[in-house]
Design a protein around this motif. Structure first.
Motif, PDB file in Angstrom:
ATOM      1  N   LYS A   1       0.823  -1.209   0.000  1.00 20.34           N
ATOM      2  CA  LYS A   1       0.000   0.000   0.000  1.00 20.34           C
ATOM      3  C   LYS A   1       0.850   1.249   0.000  1.00 20.34           C
ATOM      4  O   LYS A   1       0.624   2.188  -0.786  1.00 20.34           O
ATOM      5  N   GLU A   2       1.883   1.272   0.855  1.00 22.22           N
ATOM      6  CA  GLU A   2       2.716   2.464   0.991  1.00 22.22           C
ATOM      7  C   GLU A   2       3.577   2.700  -0.242  1.00 22.22           C
ATOM      8  O   GLU A   2       3.688   3.831  -0.731  1.00 22.22           O
ATOM      9  N   ARG A   3       4.180   1.645  -0.758  1.00 24.12           N
ATOM     10  CA  ARG A   3       5.141   1.802  -1.854  1.00 24.12           C
ATOM     11  C   ARG A   3       4.478   1.940  -3.220  1.00 24.12           C
ATOM     12  O   ARG A   3       4.904   2.727  -4.052  1.00 24.12           O
ATOM     13  N   ARG A   4       3.447   1.123  -3.481  1.00 25.50           N
ATOM     14  CA  ARG A   4       2.888   1.078  -4.824  1.00 25.50           C
ATOM     15  C   ARG A   4       1.392   1.369  -4.883  1.00 25.50           C
ATOM     16  O   ARG A   4       0.799   1.349  -5.957  1.00 25.50           O
ATOM     17  N   GLY A   5       0.753   1.601  -3.730  1.00 23.44           N
ATOM     18  CA  GLY A   5      -0.682   1.864  -3.735  1.00 23.44           C
ATOM     19  C   GLY A   5      -1.500   0.642  -4.083  1.00 23.44           C
ATOM     20  O   GLY A   5      -2.627   0.742  -4.582  1.00 23.44           O
ATOM     21  N   ILE A   6      -0.962  -0.554  -3.818  1.00 24.01           N
ATOM     22  CA  ILE A   6      -1.634  -1.814  -4.166  1.00 24.01           C
ATOM     23  C   ILE A   6      -2.318  -2.397  -2.933  1.00 24.01           C
ATOM     24  O   ILE A   6      -1.749  -2.426  -1.841  1.00 24.01           O
ATOM     25  N   THR A   7      -3.539  -2.879  -3.142  1.00 25.92           N
ATOM     26  CA  THR A   7      -4.297  -3.516  -2.054  1.00 25.92           C
ATOM     27  C   THR A   7      -4.734  -4.899  -2.473  1.00 25.92           C
ATOM     28  O   THR A   7      -5.301  -5.085  -3.559  1.00 25.92           O
ATOM     29  N   ARG A   8      -4.484  -5.890  -1.623  1.00 26.96           N
ATOM     30  CA  ARG A   8      -4.951  -7.246  -1.895  1.00 26.96           C
ATOM     31  C   ARG A   8      -6.460  -7.317  -1.695  1.00 26.96           C
ATOM     32  O   ARG A   8      -7.011  -6.774  -0.742  1.00 26.96           O
ATOM     33  N   LEU A   9      -7.146  -8.000  -2.580  1.00 26.39           N
ATOM     34  CA  LEU A   9      -8.598  -8.180  -2.461  1.00 26.39           C
ATOM     35  C   LEU A   9      -8.921  -9.554  -1.865  1.00 26.39           C
ATOM     36  O   LEU A   9      -8.129 -10.464  -1.901  1.00 26.39           O
TER      37      LEU A   9
END
Length: 327
Positions: free
Chosen positions: A319-327
């Motif tokens: 989330k912090e580094r790439r703005g990615i969230t696991r669904l």
């Protein structure tokens, strides 16, 4: 003043190396970083700075760094008779793990299919040695150059070209002599210098592998490039430093990169052969000879690059580094 000019060589080379490794870094950072370093060094006190040191010798014997030697036996219900068995099991686990995907939401809110196992990355630049000596003032400036250039990302198992399976290859890269598909491992038994196996007692085993040393490694190829994420051919980046020249030959003749002493440990679920966690530490020793900048002629420089990948990446890191969230 002579110490000041000598320092520019190592600082520019460090920046060029990071630009080559990071991929997304712009080469103009090399120039900007060098200029910044010059201004900072000018205001420093050079009278008492520095200490003796020795550069790593590229020709040093390739020796194991593992604490535990390989022992044939059965671990977690899996029999390993030789290092070839270790290599084969690693390749099977790597290939299976890269068939596994998961759904994520990217920074723009789009649902994406990425690899299930994504990791972290970190780059550390060791002391820069000039003519076999380290200088504390020079080395204190390295983080200010490396920091802005290296933006930690998240990738699939190394070597990797993407988080997305369909792009995890270089098959469309016409500049490469060899086509490499990073969705399957090209690692071979003959590439292993040493390895060991540990039964964790919980249905998993851990393979720790040290590949053989290699000079000028390329992603997806050879002992180092098929196991780690490597620098590739850095001579192009070095040649872009217009203030740098050589008394003999060019960058191709005078910039040597020796990969040795790096290891990777992967923990595998023996029921599925899925890699559930892993840690890779790539070590590259970079040596430059016959370097010239301004009135300083025929100097040598060396630096140690350590690049680590840890799997799986935490939700916070993604989330912090790439703005990615696991669904």
């Amino acid at each position: 003043m002579k110490k000041l000019i000598k320092s520019i060589t190592c600082l520019a080379l460090v920046a060029a190396l990071v630009a080559s490794l990071a991929g997304c870094a712009k080469l103009n950072y090399v120039t900007n970083g060098t200029i910044t370093a010059i201004q900072e060094v000018k205001s420093g006190d050079w009278k008492n700075a520095g200490k003796d040191g020795e550069a790593d010798a590229a020709a040093e014997e390739d020796v194991s760094v593992l604490d535990k030697p390989f022992e044939a036996g059965t671990y977690g219900g899996v029999e390993f008779k030789s290092l070839e068995d270790v290599a084969n099991y690693y390749v099977e686990a790597y290939n299976y793990t890269k068939t596994l995907t998961a759904q994520y939401k990217d920074a723009d809110g789009n649902t994406k299919t990425f690899y299930k196992l994504l990791g972290t990355e970190d780059l550390q630049v060791g002391d820069v040695m000039i003519d076999g000596k380290a200088n504390s003032t020079i080395n204190s400036l390295v983080p200010s150059i490396v920091g802005p250039m290296f933006d930690a990302n998240s990738w699939s198992l190394v070597p990797s070209g993407s988080r997305e399976p369909e792009y995890d290859n270089n098959l469309d890269d016409n500049t490469r002599k060899n086509d490499n598909d990073y969705r399957t491992s090209a690692f071979k038994a003959e590439y292993i210098l040493d390895a060991n196996v540990v039964d964790n007692g919980d249905g998993t085993i851990t393979l720790t592998i040290q590949p053989k040393q290699e000079e000028l490694a390329f992603r997806g190829e050879g002992p180092q490039g098929s196991f780690f994420e490597v620098l590739g051919d850095i001579t192009g980046a070095v040649k872009s430093i217009t203030v740098l020249s050589f008394t003999e030959g060019d960058a191709s003749d005078n910039v040597k990169v020796m990969y040795k002493g790096g290891t990777g440990s992967v923990t595998i679920d023996t029921k599925t052969k899925e890699i559930v966690s892993a840690h890779y530490t790539m070590v590259a020793n970079v040596d430059v000879t016959h370097a010239c900048i301004a009135i300083i002629k025929d100097k040598s420089a060396s630096v140690k690059i350590t690049y680590t990948n840890e799997y799986p990446a935490s939700d916070e890191y993604l989330k912090e580094r790439r703005g990615i969230t696991r669904l």
